[in-house]
Motif scaffolding. Sequence first.
Motif, short mmCIF file in Angstrom:
data_model
loop_
_atom_site.label_atom_id
_atom_site.label_comp_id
_atom_site.label_asym_id
_atom_site.label_seq_id
_atom_site.Cartn_x
_atom_site.Cartn_y
_atom_site.Cartn_z
N VAL A 280 -10.10 -17.53 -1.41
CA VAL A 280 -9.21 -16.61 -2.26
C VAL A 280 -9.49 -15.32 -2.48
O VAL A 280 -10.76 -15.10 -3.28
N GLU A 281 -8.96 -14.40 -2.28
CA GLU A 281 -9.02 -12.92 -2.61
C GLU A 281 -8.37 -12.66 -4.09
O GLU A 281 -7.46 -13.19 -4.33
N SER A 282 -8.98 -11.73 -4.55
CA SER A 282 -8.42 -11.10 -6.11
C SER A 282 -8.93 -9.69 -6.02
O SER A 282 -10.00 -9.48 -5.61
N GLY A 283 -8.51 -8.84 -6.87
CA GLY A 283 -8.82 -7.97 -7.55
C GLY A 283 -8.25 -6.56 -7.12
O GLY A 283 -8.42 -5.35 -7.25
N GLY A 284 -7.13 -7.00 -6.11
CA GLY A 284 -6.20 -5.87 -5.50
C GLY A 284 -5.45 -5.32 -6.68
O GLY A 284 -5.25 -5.64 -7.81
N GLY A 285 -4.63 -4.17 -6.50
CA GLY A 285 -4.03 -3.34 -7.35
C GLY A 285 -3.45 -2.00 -6.82
O GLY A 285 -3.79 -1.52 -5.55
N LEU A 286 -2.79 -1.34 -7.76
CA LEU A 286 -2.50 0.23 -7.69
C LEU A 286 -3.58 1.19 -8.16
O LEU A 286 -3.87 0.89 -9.29
N VAL A 287 -4.07 1.95 -7.39
CA VAL A 287 -5.15 2.93 -7.93
C VAL A 287 -4.78 4.32 -7.33
O VAL A 287 -3.97 4.46 -6.46
N GLN A 288 -5.40 5.04 -8.02
CA GLN A 288 -5.40 6.66 -7.41
C GLN A 288 -6.29 6.88 -6.64
O GLN A 288 -7.47 6.63 -6.40
N ALA A 289 -6.09 8.15 -5.72
CA ALA A 289 -7.07 8.42 -4.44
C ALA A 289 -8.32 8.90 -5.43
O ALA A 289 -8.27 9.79 -6.47
N GLY A 290 -9.37 8.53 -4.91
CA GLY A 290 -10.69 8.67 -5.50
C GLY A 290 -11.37 7.74 -6.33
O GLY A 290 -12.40 7.78 -6.96
N ASP A 291 -10.47 6.75 -6.89
CA ASP A 291 -11.02 5.73 -7.64
C ASP A 291 -11.85 4.71 -6.80
O ASP A 291 -11.84 4.80 -5.45
N SER A 292 -12.49 3.72 -7.40
CA SER A 292 -13.27 2.64 -7.05
C SER A 292 -12.37 1.42 -7.44
O SER A 292 -11.85 1.49 -8.22
N LEU A 293 -12.86 0.39 -6.34
CA LEU A 293 -11.92 -0.78 -6.61
C LEU A 293 -12.93 -1.87 -5.91
O LEU A 293 -13.73 -1.73 -4.99
N ARG A 294 -13.11 -3.14 -6.71
CA ARG A 294 -13.73 -4.18 -6.24
C ARG A 294 -12.85 -5.41 -6.19
O ARG A 294 -12.23 -5.76 -6.88
N LEU A 295 -12.95 -5.98 -4.86
CA LEU A 295 -12.41 -7.00 -4.44
C LEU A 295 -13.44 -8.24 -4.35
O LEU A 295 -14.40 -8.12 -3.84
N SER A 296 -12.59 -9.66 -4.59
CA SER A 296 -13.70 -10.79 -4.49
C SER A 296 -13.02 -11.76 -3.67
O SER A 296 -11.92 -11.70 -3.25
N CYS A 297 -13.97 -12.14 -2.80
CA CYS A 297 -13.62 -13.41 -2.14
C CYS A 297 -14.29 -14.82 -2.58
O CYS A 297 -15.34 -14.84 -2.31
N LEU A 298 -13.61 -15.38 -3.23
CA LEU A 298 -14.04 -16.74 -3.98
C LEU A 298 -13.93 -17.82 -2.78
O LEU A 298 -12.72 -18.13 -2.25
N VAL A 299 -14.95 -18.42 -2.26
CA VAL A 299 -15.21 -19.22 -1.36
C VAL A 299 -15.33 -20.86 -1.83
O VAL A 299 -16.10 -21.04 -2.75
N SER A 300 -14.89 -21.73 -1.13
CA SER A 300 -15.27 -23.17 -1.37
C SER A 300 -15.21 -24.02 -0.08
O SER A 300 -14.57 -23.29 0.96
#
Length: 132
Positions: A5-25
Amino acid sequence: QVQLVESGGGLVQAGDSLRLSCLVSGFTLDKFTIGWFRQAPGNERDGIGCLTGSARAAYFEYYADSVKDRIRIFRDAAKNTVILQMNNLQTEDTGVYYCATVQPIFGDNRRKCLSASGFNYWGQGTQVTVSS
Protein backbone atom coordinates in the motif's frame (compact mmCIF):
# COMPACT_ATOMS: atom_id res chain seq x y z
CA GLN A 1 -0.94 -12.87 1.38
CA VAL A 2 1.42 -10.31 -0.11
CA GLN A 3 0.06 -6.77 -0.12
CA LEU A 4 1.60 -3.36 -0.74
CA VAL A 5 0.00 0.00 0.00
CA GLU A 6 1.51 3.27 -1.16
CA SER A 7 0.89 6.60 0.52
CA GLY A 8 2.31 10.11 0.66
CA GLY A 9 1.46 11.42 -2.78
CA GLY A 10 -0.01 14.84 -3.41
CA LEU A 11 0.38 18.18 -5.12
CA VAL A 12 3.73 19.90 -4.67
CA GLN A 13 5.67 22.68 -6.31
CA ALA A 14 8.80 22.34 -8.38
CA GLY A 15 11.81 22.20 -6.10
CA ASP A 16 9.93 20.61 -3.21
CA SER A 17 10.71 17.29 -1.59
CA LEU A 18 8.31 14.43 -1.01
CA ARG A 19 8.46 11.13 0.81
CA LEU A 20 6.38 8.19 -0.36
CA SER A 21 5.79 5.11 1.74
CA CYS A 22 5.17 1.53 0.75
CA LEU A 23 3.62 -0.46 3.59
CA VAL A 24 4.10 -4.17 3.01
CA SER A 25 2.44 -7.22 4.49
CA GLY A 26 2.72 -10.93 3.89
CA PHE A 27 6.51 -10.87 4.00
CA THR A 28 9.28 -9.25 6.03
CA LEU A 29 11.82 -6.62 5.09
CA ASP A 30 14.64 -8.93 5.97
CA LYS A 31 15.00 -10.51 2.55
CA PHE A 32 13.15 -8.69 -0.20
CA THR A 33 13.08 -6.76 -3.47
CA ILE A 34 11.05 -3.55 -3.62
CA GLY A 35 10.92 -1.50 -6.77
CA TRP A 36 9.46 1.95 -7.25
CA PHE A 37 7.91 2.84 -10.57
CA ARG A 38 6.44 5.97 -12.09
CA GLN A 39 3.76 6.12 -14.74
CA ALA A 40 3.02 9.42 -16.43
CA PRO A 41 -0.18 9.81 -18.47
CA GLY A 42 0.13 7.96 -21.75
CA ASN A 43 3.49 6.46 -20.80
CA GLU A 44 4.70 3.08 -19.69
CA ARG A 45 5.52 2.29 -16.10
CA ASP A 46 9.17 3.24 -15.66
CA GLY A 47 11.47 1.93 -12.99
CA ILE A 48 13.06 4.73 -10.98
CA GLY A 49 14.60 2.86 -8.09
CA CYS A 50 14.93 -0.46 -6.34
CA LEU A 51 16.12 -1.83 -3.02
CA THR A 52 16.94 -5.50 -2.91
CA GLY A 53 18.87 -8.02 -0.89
CA SER A 54 18.95 -9.64 2.49
CA ALA A 55 20.16 -8.83 5.97
CA ARG A 56 22.25 -11.99 5.89
CA ALA A 57 24.22 -10.90 2.82
CA ALA A 58 23.84 -7.32 1.63
CA TYR A 59 21.34 -4.81 0.30
CA PHE A 60 21.70 -3.18 -3.11
CA GLU A 61 20.26 0.12 -4.24
CA TYR A 62 19.65 0.83 -7.92
CA TYR A 63 18.39 4.07 -9.44
CA ALA A 64 17.48 5.19 -12.92
CA ASP A 65 20.07 7.58 -14.35
CA SER A 66 17.45 10.29 -14.81
CA VAL A 67 16.74 10.54 -11.07
CA LYS A 68 19.74 9.03 -9.29
CA ASP A 69 20.93 12.35 -7.90
CA ARG A 70 17.54 13.24 -6.46
CA ILE A 71 16.06 10.12 -4.91
CA ARG A 72 16.87 7.53 -2.30
CA ILE A 73 15.13 4.35 -1.19
CA PHE A 74 15.47 2.96 2.30
CA ARG A 75 13.59 0.63 4.60
CA ASP A 76 12.06 0.97 8.02
CA ALA A 77 11.88 -2.68 8.98
CA ALA A 78 10.16 -1.98 12.29
CA LYS A 79 7.25 -0.39 10.39
CA ASN A 80 7.29 -2.86 7.48
CA THR A 81 7.73 0.15 5.21
CA VAL A 82 10.00 1.06 2.32
CA ILE A 83 10.45 4.77 1.76
CA LEU A 84 11.05 6.66 -1.48
CA GLN A 85 12.60 10.03 -0.70
CA MET A 86 12.44 12.46 -3.63
CA ASN A 87 14.15 15.85 -3.64
CA ASN A 88 14.09 18.83 -5.99
CA LEU A 89 10.97 17.57 -7.73
CA GLN A 90 10.38 18.67 -11.31
CA THR A 91 7.21 18.81 -13.40
CA GLU A 92 8.36 15.74 -15.32
CA ASP A 93 8.18 13.78 -12.07
CA THR A 94 4.39 13.99 -12.24
CA GLY A 95 2.68 10.62 -12.41
CA VAL A 96 1.33 7.71 -10.45
CA TYR A 97 3.94 6.08 -8.27
CA TYR A 98 3.81 2.37 -7.58
CA CYS A 99 5.81 0.09 -5.37
CA ALA A 100 6.14 -3.54 -6.29
CA THR A 101 7.73 -6.70 -5.06
CA VAL A 102 8.71 -10.06 -6.45
CA GLN A 103 9.23 -13.50 -5.00
CA PRO A 104 11.77 -14.95 -5.08
CA ILE A 105 13.87 -11.80 -4.80
CA PHE A 106 16.12 -10.57 -7.60
CA GLY A 107 19.26 -10.09 -5.59
CA ASP A 108 22.08 -8.16 -7.21
CA ASN A 109 20.48 -7.51 -10.60
CA ARG A 110 20.02 -3.90 -11.68
CA ARG A 111 18.35 -4.70 -14.99
CA LYS A 112 15.62 -6.81 -13.45
CA CYS A 113 15.20 -4.45 -10.54
CA LEU A 114 14.34 -1.49 -12.78
CA SER A 115 12.05 -3.40 -15.14
CA ALA A 116 8.34 -3.57 -14.36
CA SER A 117 7.88 -6.84 -16.23
CA GLY A 118 9.58 -8.95 -13.58
CA PHE A 119 7.49 -7.90 -10.60
CA ASN A 120 4.47 -9.93 -9.61
CA TYR A 121 2.91 -7.95 -6.75
CA TRP A 122 1.86 -4.32 -7.02
CA GLY A 123 0.34 -1.64 -4.89
CA GLN A 124 -2.56 0.51 -6.06
CA GLY A 125 -0.38 3.57 -6.69
CA THR A 126 -0.29 7.10 -5.36
CA GLN A 127 -0.56 10.26 -7.46
CA VAL A 128 2.21 12.84 -7.40
CA THR A 129 1.63 16.11 -9.20
CA VAL A 130 4.40 18.67 -9.47
CA SER A 131 3.35 22.16 -10.48
CA SER A 132 5.62 24.83 -11.86
